[in-house]
Scaffold this motif. Structure first.
Motif, PDB file in Angstrom:
ATOM      1  N   ASP A  75      30.800  45.514  41.148  1.00  0.00           N
ATOM      2  CA  ASP A  75      31.962  44.633  40.943  1.00  0.00           C
ATOM      3  C   ASP A  75      32.840  45.482  40.171  1.00  0.00           C
ATOM      4  O   ASP A  75      34.172  45.473  40.253  1.00  0.00           O
ATOM      5  N   LEU A  76      32.441  45.809  38.928  1.00  0.00           N
ATOM      6  CA  LEU A  76      33.486  46.795  38.148  1.00  0.00           C
ATOM      7  C   LEU A  76      34.027  48.116  38.627  1.00  0.00           C
ATOM      8  O   LEU A  76      35.186  48.268  38.583  1.00  0.00           O
ATOM      9  N   ILE A  78      30.380  54.099  34.255  1.00  0.00           N
ATOM     10  CA  ILE A  78      29.926  53.082  33.621  1.00  0.00           C
ATOM     11  C   ILE A  78      28.316  53.110  33.109  1.00  0.00           C
ATOM     12  O   ILE A  78      28.139  52.684  32.019  1.00  0.00           O
ATOM     13  N   LEU A 106      32.003  43.251  30.008  1.00  0.00           N
ATOM     14  CA  LEU A 106      31.792  42.506  31.077  1.00  0.00           C
ATOM     15  C   LEU A 106      30.567  42.770  31.428  1.00  0.00           C
ATOM     16  O   LEU A 106      29.679  41.875  32.147  1.00  0.00           O
ATOM     17  N   ARG A 146      28.638  40.751  34.644  1.00  0.00           N
ATOM     18  CA  ARG A 146      29.109  41.515  35.659  1.00  0.00           C
ATOM     19  C   ARG A 146      28.404  42.608  36.249  1.00  0.00           C
ATOM     20  O   ARG A 146      27.845  43.301  35.372  1.00  0.00           O
ATOM     21  N   ASP A 176      36.798  46.357  41.200  1.00  0.00           N
ATOM     22  CA  ASP A 176      37.843  45.658  40.584  1.00  0.00           C
ATOM     23  C   ASP A 176      38.580  46.605  39.702  1.00  0.00           C
ATOM     24  O   ASP A 176      39.996  46.388  39.476  1.00  0.00           O
ATOM     25  N   LEU A 177      37.953  47.457  38.761  1.00  0.00           N
ATOM     26  CA  LEU A 177      38.480  48.429  38.020  1.00  0.00           C
ATOM     27  C   LEU A 177      38.910  49.823  38.267  1.00  0.00           C
ATOM     28  O   LEU A 177      39.498  50.642  37.669  1.00  0.00           O
ATOM     29  N   VAL A 187      34.584  47.225  29.528  1.00  0.00           N
ATOM     30  CA  VAL A 187      33.848  47.300  30.653  1.00  0.00           C
ATOM     31  C   VAL A 187      32.607  47.031  29.973  1.00  0.00           C
ATOM     32  O   VAL A 187      31.724  46.209  30.536  1.00  0.00           O
TER      33      VAL A 187
END
Length: 215
Positions: free
Chosen positions: A25-26, A37, A16, A21, A29-30, A13
């Motif tokens: 978005d993370l 984060i 990215l 990123r 997507d995750l 993470v």
């Protein structure tokens, strides 16, 4: 309870994020929270010296130190409790009974076994073994002793209880066994407070005779 992620996933993470990123978005997507984060990114800045704070290494050492302190405190408590229950050296089978008592109080079995120098497997083998005829007889005798002691309103000590078992109930049992079972069960009689009878001083012939010089 917050979800735990493996270090490899956390590293992915952060890489990215460095690659450009966005957090949104993370998150999409995750399937992780944005707060997670941001926390990881802040910790990364602390670990690299870009922000003040406790590094991951220092935090891990602090957690390990607290865990070790808790282990030592538990071991000390086990030592103290074992010393209370075991007044003298006893064979392993008697230590198992002490461990069972301490385990019922919440002490860890593995720590108790280590302190009392017995194996964990030996303790569980003993605990799962059916009671022997001797143990069953002692349990039955302890119950009878308790009944006799209660009937005497707590007055009878080991000698009177022993006499009651043999003469009143016809049970063949030694005096030492009665003392041991009463001690294990915490049963005590009232102390003997009878005062010794005064001895009458009887004058002797020598004491009542007149001195030779007075004759």
């Amino acid at each position: 309870m917050p979800r735990s992620y493996p270090p490899e996933f956390r590293r992915k993470v952060l890489d990215l994020l460095k690659a450009g990123r966005s957090v949104a978005d993370l998150v999409r997507d995750l399937q992780i929270s944005d707060q997670t984060i941001y926390t990881w990114r802040r910790q990364e800045l602390i670990d690299t010296g870009q922000l003040p704070g406790t590094t991951s290494k220092d935090h891990a050492e602090l957690v390990a130190a607290r865990r070790r302190i808790a282990e030592l405190e538990t071991e000390l408590a086990v030592h103290c409790r074992a010393a209370e229950l075991l007044k003298e050296a006893v064979p392993p089978k008697d230590r198992y009974a002490t461990i069972k008592a301490m385990a019922s109080e919440g002490f860890p079995v593995d720590v108790c076994c280590r302190v009392l120098n017995v194996s964990v497997s030996g303790y569980y083998a003993w605990r799962n073994r059916p009671p022997s005829a001797r143990v069953l007889r002692q349990a039955w005798l302890t119950e009878r002793i308790g009944q006799i002691h209660a009937t005497s309103r707590g007055v009878y000590g080991a000698p009177r209880v022993h006499a009651e078992l043999r003469l009143g109930h016809g049970i063949l049992i030694g005096h030492n066994t009665v003392e041991m079972l009463m001690r294990r069960a915490g049963i005590k009689g009232l102390p003997n407070r009878r005062r010794p009878r005064p001895k009458h001083q009887t004058p002797t012939a020598v004491g009542s005779a007149a001195p030779i010089g007075d004759i």
